[in-house]
Design an enzyme around this catalytic site. Structure first.
Site, PDB file in Angstrom:
ATOM      1  N   ASP A 181      -8.159 -37.353  94.638  1.00  0.00           N
ATOM      2  CA  ASP A 181      -9.336 -37.124  95.461  1.00  0.00           C
ATOM      3  C   ASP A 181      -9.173 -38.025  96.678  1.00  0.00           C
ATOM      4  O   ASP A 181      -8.414 -39.003  96.632  1.00  0.00           O
ATOM      5  CB  ASP A 181     -10.592 -37.485  94.667  1.00  0.00           C
ATOM      6  CG  ASP A 181     -11.864 -37.350  95.488  1.00  0.00           C
ATOM      7  OD1 ASP A 181     -12.027 -36.315  96.164  1.00  0.00           O
ATOM      8  OD2 ASP A 181     -12.682 -38.288  95.457  1.00  0.00           O
ATOM      9  N   ASP A 232     -12.006 -39.275  99.336  1.00  0.00           N
ATOM     10  CA  ASP A 232     -13.068 -40.259  99.575  1.00  0.00           C
ATOM     11  C   ASP A 232     -13.389 -41.022  98.297  1.00  0.00           C
ATOM     12  O   ASP A 232     -13.712 -40.435  97.271  1.00  0.00           O
ATOM     13  CB  ASP A 232     -14.326 -39.571 100.106  1.00  0.00           C
ATOM     14  CG  ASP A 232     -14.083 -38.881 101.440  1.00  0.00           C
ATOM     15  OD1 ASP A 232     -13.183 -39.309 102.182  1.00  0.00           O
ATOM     16  OD2 ASP A 232     -14.800 -37.906 101.738  1.00  0.00           O
ATOM     17  N   ASP A 236     -23.377 -41.165 103.393  1.00  0.00           N
ATOM     18  CA  ASP A 236     -23.682 -40.461 104.646  1.00  0.00           C
ATOM     19  C   ASP A 236     -22.488 -39.649 105.145  1.00  0.00           C
ATOM     20  O   ASP A 236     -22.494 -39.175 106.282  1.00  0.00           O
ATOM     21  CB  ASP A 236     -24.102 -41.466 105.732  1.00  0.00           C
ATOM     22  CG  ASP A 236     -25.395 -42.166 105.379  1.00  0.00           C
ATOM     23  OD1 ASP A 236     -26.279 -41.530 104.771  1.00  0.00           O
ATOM     24  OD2 ASP A 236     -25.519 -43.358 105.714  1.00  0.00           O
ATOM     25  N   GLN A 257     -15.006 -31.367 101.143  1.00  0.00           N
ATOM     26  CA  GLN A 257     -15.437 -31.841 102.455  1.00  0.00           C
ATOM     27  C   GLN A 257     -16.603 -30.989 102.948  1.00  0.00           C
ATOM     28  O   GLN A 257     -16.516 -30.288 103.961  1.00  0.00           O
ATOM     29  CB  GLN A 257     -14.257 -31.827 103.430  1.00  0.00           C
ATOM     30  CG  GLN A 257     -13.180 -32.839 103.108  1.00  0.00           C
ATOM     31  CD  GLN A 257     -13.668 -34.272 103.218  1.00  0.00           C
ATOM     32  OE1 GLN A 257     -14.480 -34.609 104.080  1.00  0.00           O
ATOM     33  NE2 GLN A 257     -13.175 -35.136 102.344  1.00  0.00           N
TER      34      GLN A 257
END
Length: 184
Positions: free
Chosen positions: A8, A10, A19, A53
């Site tokens: 993965d 992030d 955010d 995303q």
């Protein structure tokens, strides 16, 4: 047989944000993760990335911005002596009805097909959320949860982690994997 690790993005390779990571300035890789990817590559592992995303569908950033982030990620990994051979991303939102958004296995199936593999059994899926591990489980990957990003929160919830190995970060997973494979 190809030795494959699917990551993965992030929370595993770079700092995550509730955010969203919306710009190249907000794309902040963990130095130990870049080095870990290089070490995996140098040890003969194929490394790929599979990342949701949904910020694209939400209008937070565009595909060109995402591609700039991925180019930067690849540049850093290459400079460290490694390679990410393929990056798959899902640009859809949670209500778009796609087949690629994790926990669905579409991104991993796309990775398998792009790499010309018949199966992903025996490969690794490394993530910081339950949905990452569920996508890996659906295609026969072994699962590893890292505590970076949302990983600690995922670990504390405790559900769905029965078969997952848990590590502090990608570097700890890499240490274990390379040591474990050398010993076997």
């Amino acid at each position: 047989m190809t030795q494959l690790v699917i990551l993965d993005r992030d929370g595993v390779i770079n700092r995550d944000s509730d955010d969203y990571v919306k710009s190249l300035d907000e794309f902040l890789p963990y130095p130990q993760a870049i080095e870990a990817i290089a070490r995996l590559s140098q040890a003969g592992w194929t490394v790929a990335v599979a990342t949701n995303q949904s910020g694209i569908a939400r209008g937070y950033f565009d595909v060109a911005t995402l591609e700039a982030m991925h180019a930067k990620m690849q540049e850093l990994v290459n400079a460290a002596g490694g390679e990410i051979v393929y990056t798959a991303y899902c640009p859809h939102g949670p209500d778009d009805g796609c087949c690629c958004r994790k926990p669905l296995p579409g991104l991993l199936e796309r990775t398998r097909d792009a790499l010309g593999l018949e199966t992903l059994e025996g490969s690794w899926m490394v993530g910081d959320s339950l949905r990452d591990l569920q996508a890996g489980d659906a295609v026969g990957c072994q699962s590893a949860l890292v505590r970076t990003g949302k990983g600690r929160r995922t670990e504390l919830k405790g559900t769905g982690l029965d078969d997952a190995f848990i590590f502090d970060d990608l570097a700890a997973f890499t240490d274990w994997l390379l040591g474990h494979k050398a010993a076997s």
